[in-house]
Design a protein around this motif. Structure first.
Motif, PDB file in Angstrom:
ATOM      1  N   ILE A 106       0.774  -1.229  -0.019  1.00  0.00           N
ATOM      2  CA  ILE A 106       0.170   0.072   0.072  1.00  0.00           C
ATOM      3  C   ILE A 106       0.712   1.218   0.020  1.00  0.00           C
ATOM      4  O   ILE A 106       0.494   2.172  -0.844  1.00  0.00           O
TER       5      ILE A 106
ATOM      6  N   LYS B 100      -8.933  -3.903   6.635  1.00  0.00           N
ATOM      7  CA  LYS B 100      -8.647  -2.560   6.309  1.00  0.00           C
ATOM      8  C   LYS B 100      -7.999  -2.588   4.936  1.00  0.00           C
ATOM      9  O   LYS B 100      -7.979  -1.939   4.269  1.00  0.00           O
TER      10      LYS B 100
ATOM     11  N   ASP C 200      -8.511  -1.177   1.206  1.00  0.00           N
ATOM     12  CA  ASP C 200      -7.664  -0.187   0.818  1.00  0.00           C
ATOM     13  C   ASP C 200      -7.182  -0.735  -0.631  1.00  0.00           C
ATOM     14  O   ASP C 200      -6.981  -0.012  -1.542  1.00  0.00           O
TER      15      ASP C 200
ATOM     16  N   ARG D 171      -6.862   2.799  -2.188  1.00  0.00           N
ATOM     17  CA  ARG D 171      -6.760   3.880  -1.572  1.00  0.00           C
ATOM     18  C   ARG D 171      -5.173   3.615  -1.100  1.00  0.00           C
ATOM     19  O   ARG D 171      -4.574   3.192   0.179  1.00  0.00           O
TER      20      ARG D 171
ATOM     21  N   ASP E  75      -1.816   4.902   0.369  1.00  0.00           N
ATOM     22  CA  ASP E  75      -1.193   6.103   1.464  1.00  0.00           C
ATOM     23  C   ASP E  75       0.132   6.382   0.992  1.00  0.00           C
ATOM     24  O   ASP E  75       1.004   5.845   1.387  1.00  0.00           O
TER      25      ASP E  75
END
Length: 290
Positions: free
Chosen positions: A191, A238, A242, A247, A249
């Motif tokens: 991520i 989560k 993501d 999503r 980061d």
């Protein structure tokens, strides 16, 4: 707990050949990239206690993985068929890319991906892919952009080589330390470094490989290690959400590498162009897509 070796990057050296823009962006993680010096010179070793949460090694996590894959298969099988046909009809060579990766307790396994690069009979590729030497298939960039090339790894999860959430499996020469849990399709470092090509694009092409090995790989190792030490069922959920919702980061990659956010200095089409022209190592570009 067991004692493990973590390779931390040596960010004390300054680049002697980087561009002025690069020198402004990569603050403390610069290194001298004249050739490819011995790893003992470029990297520092430190002993740390390797901790893995109970969830990361639990039978419940394994049950969760298998349950999710079995529930998804009726929906995913038509997708596999469509993507497989797309790869097969637009390029010569096998539909699946196979490669040996390092799994739990250094056990090797064969990772599966939809092939996104032109097939080479010799099987030999440059260890660094740049905008000048890349050879994607017609559908390769699309598969990479949407991470669809990773879908065959659901079968790796089903047979027990991988998990849904965990550290990405590496090539043997890229693996730092020993995995105490199954490697994953997605994870904390996946991520955080989903847009790492924007960082690598700031480097001269001849420095990419050294920078990746001495700075990015240790940063990824640290993130994954910190996550597996405290991961839970909810934290895995989560990260899965993501990943599915894309999503990413981006702040974590800047914090980990102690660099200035690139978006603050690149705008509009230039940002996209630099991302597309990024240089990527074989682990992340040719076979991983993290």
């Amino acid at each position: 707990m067991s004692t493990n070796v973590v390779i931390a990057s040596d960010g004390s050296k300054n680049s002697s050949t980087g561009s002025s823009d690069l020198q402004g962006g990569l603050k403390t993680q610069k290194a001298s990239f004249a050739g490819k010096p011995d790893a003992a010179v470029r990297l520092s070793l430190c002993l740390v206690e390797d901790r893995v949460s109970r969830w990361s090694q639990s039978d419940l996590k394994r049950l969760f993985d298998v349950g999710c894959v079995l529930l998804a298969l009726p929906i995913m099988l038509p997708v596999f068929l469509i993507l497989g046909l797309a790869v097969r009809l637009t390029s010569r060579g096998p539909v699946l890319f196979r490669q040996k990766r390092t799994g739990m307790h250094r056990r090797t396994f064969t990772i599966l991906k939809f092939r996104t690069m032109e097939h080479l009979e010799s099987g030999v590729r440059s260890m660094v892919t740049t905008a000048g030497n890349q050879s994607f298939t017609l559908v390769g960039p699309f598969l990479r952009r949407w991470k669809l090339d990773e879908l065959p790894q659901l079968f790796n999860v089903l047979i027990g080589d991988m998990t849904l959430v965990g550290p990405r499996p590496k090539l043997a020469e890229h693996q730092l330390g020993e995995l105490k849990c199954r490697p994953g399709i997605t994870g904390a470092a996946t991520i955080a470094f989903a847009r790492e090509e924007l960082i690598l694009a700031r480097l001269p092409h001849h420095e990419v490989d050294d920078y990746y090995h001495s700075v990015i790989l240790p940063a990824k190792f640290r993130l994954d290690r910190e996550y597996t030490a405290q991961s839970t069922f909810l934290s895995d959920l989560k990260l899965l959400a993501d990943t599915v919702l894309r999503r990413w980061d981006a702040s974590e990659i800047y914090r980990s590498l102690e660099i200035e956010p690139i978006e603050a200095r690149i705008r509009g089409p230039k940002l996209e162009a630099q991302g597309l022209a990024a240089s990527m190592t074989i682990d992340e570009s040719l076979v991983s897509g993290d």
